[in-house]
Design a protein around this motif. Structure first.
Motif, PDB file in Angstrom:
ATOM      1  N   ALA A 115      63.631 -16.467  69.419  1.00 39.84           N
ATOM      2  CA  ALA A 115      63.901 -15.787  68.154  1.00 39.84           C
ATOM      3  C   ALA A 115      63.211 -14.428  68.096  1.00 39.84           C
ATOM      4  N   LEU A 116      62.066 -14.298  68.765  1.00 41.15           N
ATOM      5  CA  LEU A 116      61.295 -13.050  68.687  1.00 41.15           C
ATOM      6  C   LEU A 116      62.154 -11.840  69.005  1.00 41.15           C
ATOM      7  N   ASP A 117      62.741 -11.836  70.209  1.00 39.36           N
ATOM      8  CA  ASP A 117      63.537 -10.674  70.605  1.00 39.36           C
ATOM      9  C   ASP A 117      65.019 -10.863  70.348  1.00 39.36           C
ATOM     10  N   GLY A 118      65.467 -12.120  70.362  1.00 36.15           N
ATOM     11  CA  GLY A 118      66.883 -12.382  70.146  1.00 36.15           C
ATOM     12  C   GLY A 118      67.340 -11.906  68.783  1.00 36.15           C
ATOM     13  N   PHE A 119      66.577 -12.239  67.746  1.00 29.40           N
ATOM     14  CA  PHE A 119      66.965 -11.838  66.397  1.00 29.40           C
ATOM     15  C   PHE A 119      66.841 -10.325  66.231  1.00 29.40           C
TER      16      PHE A 119
ATOM     17  N   ALA B   4      56.957 -12.503  81.356  1.00 32.61           N
ATOM     18  CA  ALA B   4      57.958 -11.440  81.431  1.00 32.61           C
ATOM     19  C   ALA B   4      57.363 -10.135  80.906  1.00 32.61           C
ATOM     20  N   LYS B   5      56.589 -10.263  79.840  1.00 29.56           N
ATOM     21  CA  LYS B   5      55.958  -9.076  79.253  1.00 29.56           C
ATOM     22  C   LYS B   5      54.900  -8.509  80.203  1.00 29.56           C
TER      23      LYS B   5
ATOM     24  N   GLU C 235      58.593  -2.612  74.315  1.00 29.20           N
ATOM     25  CA  GLU C 235      59.927  -3.026  73.908  1.00 29.20           C
ATOM     26  C   GLU C 235      59.929  -4.469  73.388  1.00 29.20           C
ATOM     27  N   PHE C 236      58.990  -5.290  73.883  1.00 25.42           N
ATOM     28  CA  PHE C 236      58.982  -6.700  73.520  1.00 25.42           C
ATOM     29  C   PHE C 236      58.680  -6.877  72.037  1.00 25.42           C
TER      30      PHE C 236
ATOM     31  N   LEU D  32      65.835  -7.377  76.270  1.00 22.32           N
ATOM     32  CA  LEU D  32      66.698  -8.408  76.855  1.00 22.32           C
ATOM     33  C   LEU D  32      65.868  -9.411  77.650  1.00 22.32           C
ATOM     34  N   LYS D  33      64.814  -8.901  78.289  1.00 20.84           N
ATOM     35  CA  LYS D  33      63.946  -9.804  79.049  1.00 20.84           C
ATOM     36  C   LYS D  33      63.276 -10.819  78.136  1.00 20.84           C
TER      37      LYS D  33
END
Lengths: 332, 147, 499
Positions: free
Chosen positions: C92-96, C280-281, C289-290, C295-296
């Motif tokens: 949810a963190l980056d997806g939303f 990933a970060k 960007e995170f 996307l990662k």
């Protein structure tokens, strides 16, 4: 915005219609709210409260039993899982349900322990028993390559090496009490290691991180078959039919109380006796069906049937026993 | 000065202090492990430490305040609606309460399209009935009025 | 093994079997995407249906539900910031954030592909080296699990967002809430205020639903009336090959992490997703960007949580040890079918086992097609006007929390968490560290204290075991690197802030 609203509305109405149709096509409607007739009990579906999470041993036992009991009762039985408070949340709700026989509760050994452990004021006296279905004794199980093959050798070894680690399913759990009793009766000093349930304790035993566990044969059956573990003795009068080669503790020369987990069915305490009798007959018969017995056998669970009266007496004895033990062991 | 940081710092310190004080009722265990009070005390201690830091930061912060809109009332009103909804469920049952709640919230958020009002406030409980009660066999509470 | 695999392939390629897998996936995806309905519940709900089925079909139906539900959780996490299962909390963190930028399409594509790759790789690992890995997993005792939990918690510093101290406080509050209920070693009730409902602690799933979904609903309600209101849009931007290539490394690494964590008893999809996100970060060049739509940040948790599925099967099938609740249900399903998991399973029931393996590979492949085909349908959710969507989300939060255990108290917990979550956001506190603390707190505390019970109070148990030492070292590095960096950065910028 307006356009998307229209589009969405169209979608919504269509899908709503589909759902209406789908709902109508599911065959039985549960809208039958006739709760007058004691004589034609059961006249509507019965709810079975299972005070444990879906998918666990208690839940699967309940569901297998229900599948076989529905045809004897003549009405469908819906299983409702109510979790929380080590089962006390679901059981309390079962005890407080309308005593009309349409709410049945699964109860287990903890019911006779809650009050002594100070977890809940609920006891078996808040219920009227229908039948006992399942009973599994505690079994002392050790790694297959342990340097002892009998209870006697185990005790001798434990006396030479005090502080053997014995895994249990949590402080105050039935398997913890079983281990305490073995320690007390044999006069050995054990290091009790609590886990979150029996399965992690067995995993730790297979991994060699603890020296023994005292859980039911059902929990260790896979590992016994795989040759990773061996059971030294069971805490009951008779041998377990799951592992018939394993002696009882008294056969092995150590008198300990019978300790084990059990599961039975109850209704609220003011339920009329004829309704209890109807339920008793249906569930007792269901528990004898081949589909249920083979399920229990495959799962390593023992079947032990007790009628309403016997079950009442059994719970009275359990209640007394645990009251004394929990006090002696200073667990509350 | 950044007031929100100071407020939140004070609040978390108060919460941690309250929990810390409760740990004195916990028994000291005779076993080898650290006892039931150990971990909560560590957590509370660290929260107090970081809360203090937050307050200091709040006083030192020189960034300008961003103008915020006064819309919080709408969120609070929504919470009020939900609270009312949750109070109603045990009495009116899930389905009726849901229909009322959805309808009220739609009206509140200025939806005036009659079709939308009706279809959404009836469709939502219907969806729940089909998916949760029929397909997933969840026992949805019917409410004391109807049972 | 090759001959067994071809035999398995022949057995699996029957239309009934294929159909069962697809049905399982569809059920799983639906259950997974609904908040409150977890993978465990999905598998448990379908379990009785399989009693009357043939062994292979029955087990593969459950496998389909299991795999599908882990993937399905990401759909709602991305689209409406409501993780369907705890495994998708990290997604949810980056997806939303991506969906808010109109890139829901792309986010869902990445999540689908990452889930498939993660799932496939973990099943391949399961087929090739399961027995060797299972014995390694058995080495995990209390000290190792404690160190793993601490490592998981240490990533709090990388999901803290703007303010490190606020993130750490949020994490600690999660840990503190996790101590409510019976203490894991002594059985003493802590912070229960004599409430029966608090006895077994605060269930973290309603907390998660409240913190993410309900608080988001309150916020959207506010925005509805504000001039800043922005309509959600769905751009038809597809994932470019170039972008996909950038993600391959992340997906492979995350699959490895997921498979490894999956096979460790007591650690599951939720933890692996957070750890993979953090790694990933750590490896990314654009760390800032995170949290804003990387996307990662979608690929990592999704590859990891789906690769847990294969990983969790390793100790289950080779040793008969269920590492988590889902595999415990699967163990029951196997036993009912007369299949005893354990070393003997491969010898006595070789053909069935390899049919299951092929079925698991197929399930992942089908998931790719179902997912990609469904994206256009799923994103339709975003076209629903906010005013209509908000009440529906709130109702779903209520039913979802209730159906978890048919316990109304969970609904109350969800609501309280929603209100608290709303104010946390107002005060710029991040919500995900609370979830992290809630998930890992019990695992850390109980294993810490269990270790001490096992060693009879000797703390050297944490320094003398190689796996424990390695994990603890990584945990310390992970926790303090971002903190030091933040302190340095603030010094350089001349700001007085410490954290």
């Amino acid at each position: 915005m307006k356009n998307s609203m229209k589009k969405f509305l169209g979608l919504f109405i269509v899908s709503t219609l589909i759902f209406v149709l789908a709902a109508c096509s599911t065959k039985e409607s549960s809208g039958n709210t006739d709760n007058s007739g004691d004589k034609d009990y059961p006249s509507k579906p019965v709810t079975l409260i299972v005070p444990a999470a879906a998918g666990g041993g208690t839940d699967t036992t309940a569901r297998a039993l229900v599948a076989s009991a529905e045809k004897f009762l003549g009405k469908s039985i819906g299983v409702v899982n109510k979790t929380g408070g080590s089962g006390s949340v679901g059981m309390t709700e079962g005890a407080n349900a309308k005593p009309d026989g349409y709410t049945v509760s699964m109860v287990f050994v903890e019911l006779t322990m809650f009050e002594h452990l100070g977890l809940s004021p609920l006891t078996h006296n808040d219920f009227k028993p229908i039948a006992l279905i399942n009973l599994d004794p505690a079994a002392l199980t050790v790694p297959a390559d342990a340097p002892y093959d009998t209870v006697e050798e185990f005790i001798a070894y434990a006396k030479e090496n005090p502080g053997l680690k014995i895994g249990n399913a949590g402080t105050g759990s039935i398997w913890h009490i079983a281990a305490e009793i073995v320690g007390a009766e044999a006069g050995i000093e054990l290091n009790h290691v609590p886990f979150e349930g029996a399965a992690p304790a067995v995993t730790a035993l297979v991994g060699g991180h603890v020296d023994a566990v005292t859980v039911s044969p059902a929990e260790v059956k896979t590992q016994l078959d795989a040759g990773n573990l061996k059971t030294l003795a069971v805490m009951s009068d008779e041998r377990s039919n799951i592992i018939p080669d394993v002696p009882t503790f008294s056969e092995a020369g150590l008198e300990v109380s019978n300790i084990g987990t059990w599961r039975g069915l109850t209704v609220p305490k003011d339920t009329p006796d004829d309704i209890v009798a109807t339920l008793e007959a249906a569930f007792m018969k269901a528990a004898e069906q081949e589909e249920f017995t083979s399920f229990m056998e495959n799962s390593g669970l023992g079947i032990q049937l007790k009628s309403s009266n016997e079950f009442q007496q059994f719970m009275d004895e359990n209640y007394e026993l645990f009251g004394k033990m929990i006090k002696d062991l200073d667990l509350h | 000065m950044k007031i929100p940081n100071i407020i939140s710092g004070v609040v978390v310190i108060m919460i941690a202090g309250f929990f810390y004080s409760l740990t004195f009722q916990f028994p000291e265990t005779a076993t080898q492990d650290v006892g039931p009070a150990f971990m909560p005390r560590v957590y509370c201690g660290l929260i107090v430490l970081l809360g203090g830091l937050l307050i200091i930061q709040g006083f030192r912060d020189q960034s300008k305040k961003e103008g915020t809109e006064r819309t919080i009332g709408y969120a609070l009103a929504t919470m009020g609606f939900v609270l009312l909804y949750l109070i109603l469920i045990p009495y009116l049952g899930f389905y009726l309460s849901t229909a009322l709640f959805v309808f009220a919230l739609l009206v509140f958020s200025k939806v005036r399209n009659k079709m939308a009002l009706i279809s959404v406030s009836l469709g939502t409980p219907l969806f729940i009935f089909v998916v949760f009660e029929k397909l997933l066999k969840v026992a949805i509470p019917l409410g004391s009025l109807f049972s | 093994m090759m001959s067994l695999l071809t035999e398995g392939l022949a057995n699996a390629l029957q239309w009934q079997v294929l159909l069962v897998i697809i049905i399982g996936l569809l059920i799983g995806i639906s259950i997974g995407s609904l908040p409150g309905l977890t993978s465990t519940m999905g598998v448990a709900l379908i379990l009785p249906v399989t009693f009357g089925m043939e062994a292979v079909s029955g087990i593969l139906l459950l496998v389909g539900v299991y795999f599908g539900s882990v993937y399905g959780g990401s759909l709602t996490a991305i689209l409406i910031n409501t993780p369907g299962t705890p495994a998708s909390a990290a997604t949810a963190l980056d997806g939303f954030a991506l969906a808010k930028r109109g890139l829901a399409n792309k986010a869902l594509t990445v999540s689908t592909i990452a889930s498939t790759i993660g799932g496939l790789l973990s099943v391949i690992v399961l087929i090739l080296v399961a027995p060797q890995l299972a014995n390694f997993a058995l080495k995990f005792s209390a000290p190792e699990s404690f160190a793993l939990a601490l490592f998981g918690l240490s990533i709090v510093s990388s999901i803290s967002g703007k303010s490190m101290s606020k993130g750490l406080i949020a994490g600690l509050i999660g840990l503190l809430i996790a101590t409510i209920g019976l203490d894991p070693i002594g059985g003493f009730p802590r912070f229960t205020f004599d409430s029966m409902d608090l006895m077994t602690g605060v269930n973290f799933i309603p907390v998660m639903i409240g913190l993410f979904a309900a608080s988001e609903a309150f916020h959207s309600m506010e925005n509805l009336f504000s001039s800043r209101q922005v309509a959600m849009k769905v751009e038809k931007i597809k994932l470019k090959w170039q972008e996909f290539k950038m993600l391959i490394g992340t997906m492979l690494r995350s699959s490895g992490i997921g498979t490894f964590i999956g096979m460790i008893p007591g650690a599951g999809a939720d933890i692996s997703a957070f750890v993979a996100y953090n790694e990933a970060k750590r490896f990314s060049k654009n760390k800032e960007e995170f949290g804003k739509g990387a996307l990662k940040g979608v690929a990592a948790p999704e590859a990891a949580n789906n690769s847990v599925t294969g990983g969790a099967m390793i100790p289950l099938l080779t040793l008969g040890i269920p590492g988590d609740a889902v595999t415990a249900v699967l163990l029951g399903a196997l036993m009912v079918q007369g299949l005893q998991p354990g070393p003997m399973l491969f010898e006595t029931n070789g053909p069935i086992v390899y049919t299951l393996f092929v079925g698991m590979l197929l399930a992942n492949v089908f998931m790719l097609f179902i997912g990609l085909a469904g994206i256009r349908l799923f994103t339709k959710v975003l076209l629903i006007p906010k005013a209509v969507l908000i009440p529906m989300i709130i109702v779903l939060c209520v039913v979802g929390s209730y159906s978890l255990g048919n316990n109304y108290f969970d609904v109350v917990v969800m609501f309280v968490a929603g209100v608290i979550g709303y104010f946390l956001k107002k005060f710029e506190f991040p919500a995900s560290p609370i979830i992290l603390g809630l998930i890992l707190g019990p695992m850390m505390e109980s294993n810490f204290r269990r270790s001490l019970v096992m060693s009879e109070g000797d703390i050297s148990i944490f320094f003398t075991r190689p796996i424990t030492v390695v994990l603890l070292t990584i945990a310390i590095i992970t926790l303090f690197t971002p903190i030091f960096k933040a302190v340095l950065q603030n010094k350089r910028n001349g700001k007085g802030e410490l954290l």
